[in-house]
Design a protein around this motif. Structure first.
Motif, mmCIF file in Angstrom:
data_model
loop_
_atom_site.group_PDB
_atom_site.id
_atom_site.type_symbol
_atom_site.label_atom_id
_atom_site.label_comp_id
_atom_site.label_asym_id
_atom_site.label_seq_id
_atom_site.Cartn_x
_atom_site.Cartn_y
_atom_site.Cartn_z
ATOM 1 N N ARG A 398 0.812 -1.033 0.195
ATOM 2 C CA ARG A 398 -0.013 0.083 0.059
ATOM 3 C C ARG A 398 0.848 1.392 -0.132
ATOM 4 N NH1 ARG A 398 -4.594 -1.925 4.527
ATOM 5 N NH2 ARG A 398 -5.510 -3.336 3.328
ATOM 6 N N ARG A 402 3.130 10.278 -4.382
ATOM 7 C CA ARG A 402 2.858 11.165 -5.391
ATOM 8 C C ARG A 402 3.869 12.209 -5.723
ATOM 9 N NH1 ARG A 402 -0.103 16.114 -5.207
ATOM 10 N NH2 ARG A 402 -1.497 16.423 -7.136
ATOM 11 N N GLU A 414 4.928 13.030 -1.776
ATOM 12 C CA GLU A 414 3.969 13.063 -0.873
ATOM 13 C C GLU A 414 3.525 11.557 -0.550
ATOM 14 O OE1 GLU A 414 0.568 15.053 -1.931
ATOM 15 O OE2 GLU A 414 1.613 16.944 -2.451
ATOM 16 N N LYS A 416 2.096 8.161 0.723
ATOM 17 C CA LYS A 416 0.736 7.570 1.216
ATOM 18 C C LYS A 416 0.980 5.935 1.838
ATOM 19 C CE LYS A 416 -2.040 10.464 -1.909
ATOM 20 N NZ LYS A 416 -2.976 10.603 -2.680
ATOM 21 N N ASP A 443 6.944 14.400 2.126
ATOM 22 C CA ASP A 443 5.940 14.766 2.935
ATOM 23 C C ASP A 443 5.223 13.510 3.499
ATOM 24 O OD1 ASP A 443 3.417 15.744 4.346
ATOM 25 O OD2 ASP A 443 3.019 17.238 2.801
ATOM 26 N N ALA A 445 2.425 13.429 5.570
ATOM 27 C CA ALA A 445 1.120 13.713 6.007
ATOM 28 C C ALA A 445 0.235 12.511 6.088
ATOM 29 C CB ALA A 445 0.612 14.906 5.352
ATOM 30 N N GLU A 446 0.434 11.808 4.817
ATOM 31 C CA GLU A 446 -0.495 10.867 4.843
ATOM 32 C C GLU A 446 -0.036 9.446 4.890
ATOM 33 O OE1 GLU A 446 -3.429 10.770 1.700
ATOM 34 O OE2 GLU A 446 -2.736 13.045 0.835
ATOM 35 N N SER A 447 1.145 9.380 5.807
ATOM 36 C CA SER A 447 1.879 8.302 5.972
ATOM 37 C C SER A 447 2.071 8.099 7.424
ATOM 38 C CB SER A 447 3.115 8.129 5.118
ATOM 39 O OG SER A 447 3.878 6.902 5.477
ATOM 40 N N ARG A 448 2.786 7.124 7.866
ATOM 41 C CA ARG A 448 2.943 6.579 9.402
ATOM 42 C C ARG A 448 4.320 5.890 9.414
ATOM 43 N NH1 ARG A 448 -0.050 6.135 14.320
ATOM 44 N NH2 ARG A 448 1.423 5.771 16.106
ATOM 45 N N HIS A 476 6.193 16.621 8.288
ATOM 46 C CA HIS A 476 5.262 16.076 8.919
ATOM 47 C C HIS A 476 5.513 14.666 9.707
ATOM 48 C CE1 HIS A 476 2.379 18.235 6.177
ATOM 49 N NE2 HIS A 476 2.126 18.733 7.532
#
Length: 510
Positions: A398, A402, A414, A416, A443, A445-448, A476
């Motif tokens: 997953r 981007r 970006e 994810k 970035d 922001a949409e990951s961990r 982030h």
């Protein structure tokens, strides 16, 4: 009449009649199981009966799940059978004591919460496999002493009595629930056999259960490192098997009763019970799903039922062996077959085609391991490992990136999806260090960022950009990520205002 019973739980409402009658049923059902498991472990029947008394009494009083029944179990018998043959019963007692100490330590370390890692397909597989084992174990009652299948009149008598038992257990609750149907069935079959003088197998045909109060006995072994080397592996496996089976049973009863048990308290109680069992000539044990389901299905919800069952079992051993020995095995066989039917998770079949293939595979694998090896703990561990690997593989796929370049010529990645050990390789393949511009922003922001493998991947990535003479900004990231990124501290540029505040799953920071 319902009152409140002050047995370490002042808020627990108790129906005395239901608890006492259910305890009587469980006590009777415990006898053949305890004897059979003791014989399986190559021990005398009394070691299993003493274990059932001690385990049941202590866990009923101090355990974390009221209504749960503990005693000598097949899972434990399988573990200690080879040690019993090679070193004798004294080493078994010492092993049981050591296993109990390990369980107490596990409880105090709050390891009971690890049962949360067991996914639902594993629970389905565990329950279905156990139901199959309970059912197939009853087939031995349709054999004679030479293990030949019954034929003719003995077979018809056995089948008839078993079917009557099952019919009473199934039908009586539809008419009345004043008395537990299983208890009525046992006494009904006992009456039929006595009145018509029917020749059929009885509890006494298994072995004599006559004995006294469990004698206090310090294991007569050589207390040396060599002895510890012999018994420790068995004790460790026994402790693990006992905790897994006990905590899974607790979890299943929680679901049935829609209440919440206390896993760590149950672990300590199991340990205390095993230590006591080892010093009182018992083979040890753990929670028993079959007997627990009998208790819960009878309506018992408090500690009293388990206490009654344990005390009555001791009374049977000391004073009622002759009477209990006349109980028809057909009644107990019918009861356990109904337990197996109730234990099986029929809902798992209804949703079989709707479950992900990986979940179906895990459920079937756990069921098969349970059935073939009769090792519930190993089946659960295998199921958890397979489920964890499947989860890691699915999440590894997953990870996405981007890519954009802004008006200033800065390239943005970006990210994810979770960054962890399974997705590190795919993550590294997203970057084109040689052809990237002089400045790069990654970035999250949409990951961990999940684990140390992810942190190390970021360290290496920033080092590679640094060697190429390029600057990379990591955006982030949480504070603990920044702390661990020590090798790239001079080129990290974190937007503090937007940084999330979560912790990594590491012992150092979490």
């Amino acid at each position: 009449m319902k009152k409140y019973l002050n047995l370490f739980d002042l808020t627990q409402r108790v129906d005395y009649k239901t608890e006492v009658l259910s305890g009587m049923t469980v006590a009777i059902a415990l006898i053949p199981e305890a004897v059979a498991f003791a014989l399986m472990a190559k021990l005398s029947p009394l070691t299993g009966l003493y274990a059932a008394f001690v385990m049941g009494l202590i866990t009923s009083i101090f355990g974390g799940r009221p209504g749960q029944i503990s005693g000598a179990t097949g899972a434990v018998a399988v573990v200690i059978a080879s040690l019993s043959l090679s070193h004798g019963v004294e080493y078994i007692f010492a092993t049981v004591v050591l296993a109990g100490l390990i369980q107490i330590v596990a409880g105090f370390l709050k390891l009971g919460k690890l049962i949360r890692l067991v996914p639902q397909p594993v629970v389905y597989g565990f329950v279905n496999g156990l139901a199959f084992i309970i059912f197939t174990a009853q087939l031995a009652q349709f054999q004679d002493k030479n293990e030949n299948w019954l034929t003719g009149e003995p077979l018809y008598i056995m089948l008839g009595l078993v079917l009557i038992t099952m019919l009473i257990i199934w039908g009586l609750p539809k008419i009345t629930k004043v008395v537990p149907a299983s208890l009525v069935a046992i006494f009904a079959i006992f009456g039929i056999v006595a009145i018509f003088n029917i020749d059929t197998k009885t509890v006494g045909d298994l072995a004599s259960i006559e004995g006294g109060f469990p004698p206090f006995h310090i294991p007569n072994i050589d207390y040396s490192f060599e002895t510890l080397r012999i018994i420790f592996p068995y004790a460790l496996i026994m402790a693990g098997v006992g905790l897994i089976e006990s905590l899974l049973t607790l979890d299943i009863i929680d679901e049935i009763t829609e209440t919440r048990g206390r896993g760590n308290k149950e672990a300590v109680a199991q340990g205390l019970a095993n230590v006591t069992s080892g010093f009182f000539s018992g083979m040890g044990g753990c929670a028993m799903l079959g007997q627990s389901l009998i208790n819960i299905s009878n309506g018992a919800r408090a500690r009293l039922s388990g206490i009654v069952a344990s005390v009555l079992l001791l009374m049977f051993i000391m004073f009622g062996a002759n009477l209990v020995g006349k109980l028809p095995m057909a009644a107990l066989t019918g009861l356990m077959i109904m337990v197996s039917i109730g234990t099986f998770e029929w809902a798992s079949l209804k949703i079989f085609n709707k479950m992900p293939k990986s979940d179906i595979f895990v459920m079937v694998m756990v069921t098969l391991v349970t059935i073939v090896l009769h090792n519930l703990a190993l089946a659960v561990v295998i199921g958890v490992i397979i489920a964890a690997l499947v989860f890691a593989w699915d999440n590894a796929k997953r990870i996405r990136a981007r890519k954009t370049i802004d008006a200033n010529g800065v390239k943005h990645y970006e990210i994810k999806g979770p960054l962890f050990f399974g997705s590190v390789t795919a993550f590294n393949e997203k970057f084109d260090i040689a052809n990237d511009p002089e400045e790069v922003i990654i970035d999250f922001a949409e990951s961990r960022v999940v684990d140390m493998s992810a942190i190390e991947a970021l360290n290496k990535l920033t080092e590679r950009y640094q060697k190429a003479g390029k600057t990379v900004h990591l955006k982030h990231l949480s504070p603990d990520c920044k702390t661990l990124l020590k090798n790239a501290d001079q080129i990290i540029d974190v937007n503090v205002l937007e940084d999330p505040d979560y912790h990594l799953a590491t012992d150092k920071l979490a």
